[in-house]
Design a protein around this motif. Structure first.
Motif: not given
Length: 249
Positions: A55-69
């Motif tokens: 979803a982050p990639e699809e919706v926001y063009d986030f540079p990763g499949a998941t968020c890892i903090s």
């Protein structure tokens, strides 16, 4: 999203299972010396195997499949060359879509052996989420979520990050009824309608009140800096209370 049909519930349970299984597998795969990019690749492969889309990639063009903090990073950490080490506090947030349905889940973990303070923070973070989920049900006040979490946090000397809220989810990643405070908010007067799908995701900290964007334009850092954990489930409100959709299986 407000669920009114059985097939909608089935679709939400399916994508909920996918993100939950992905989160669990990523947590199990973590080890010292691994980069967050390598960990993200495991998550990506699992999502793709299930026919799900990040979803982050699809919706926001986030540079990763998941968020890892990691450690000082509160949320939206970009997977990359950062090397994980023993004792790191790692948050993994997995959201994805399948067949038009979106689901969102997350949790914080200590890599290796946790210190007593880390173990307590993680335990209390999960408890805060559970207390918030318990307030979900048809006709109940949305404010009950933040009130329950806020009371727990205050009694134990924690702070809550107040610009990262729960939200509606289902047919898109963020949707009606918009942001849902996970802290006490006197102006919140809305009620939870039957079938409403939402996340419950408090950010419990030992001193941070706010999340600020780092220089990379994505990663959020706690202000003032302090350890922070996040736990998240996607749930649906029913006449009998909450039903958690993001359960592994």
């Amino acid at each position: 999203m407000t669920i009114t049909e059985e097939d909608q519930l089935d679709g939400m349970k399916e994508i909920g299972r996918v993100v939950a299984n992905t989160l669990r597998a990523m947590a199990k795969a973590m080890e010292p010396g691994m980069t967050t990019e390598e960990l993200d690749a495991i998550g990506r492969a699992l999502l793709e195997r299930e026919g799900a889309i990040s979803a982050p990639e699809e919706v926001y063009d986030f540079p990763g499949a998941t968020c890892i903090s990691v450690n000082e990073e509160v949320a939206h950490g970009i997977p990359g060359p950062r090397v994980l080490a023993e004792g790191d506090l790692v948050n993994i947030d997995v959201s994805a879509s399948k067949n038009g349905y979106f689901s969102d889940t997350g949790a914080s973990f200590v890599l290796g052996t946790a210190s007593p303070a880390q173990a307590k923070l993680c335990r209390d973070g999960r408890k805060a989420m559970q207390l918030g989920i318990a307030q979900v049900g048809s006709g109940r006040p949305l404010a009950g979520i933040g009130n329950a979490i806020g009371k727990f946090a205050s009694e134990r000397g924690y702070t809550l990050i107040r610009n990262l809220a729960s939200h509606g989810v289902g047919e898109s990643l963020h949707e009606y009824p918009g942001e849902i405070p996970t802290w006490p908010e006197r102006s919140e007067r809305r009620r939870i309608e039957k079938g409403l799908v939402l996340t419950v995701e408090p950010f419990l900290s030992r001193g941070s009140f706010w999340a600020e964007t780092a220089e990379d334009g994505w990663t959020l850092l706690g202000t003032p800096p302090a350890p922070c954990v996040q736990y998240e489930h996607t749930v649906v409100a029913t006449d009998r209370g909450p039903v958690i959709l993001t359960l592994p299986g």
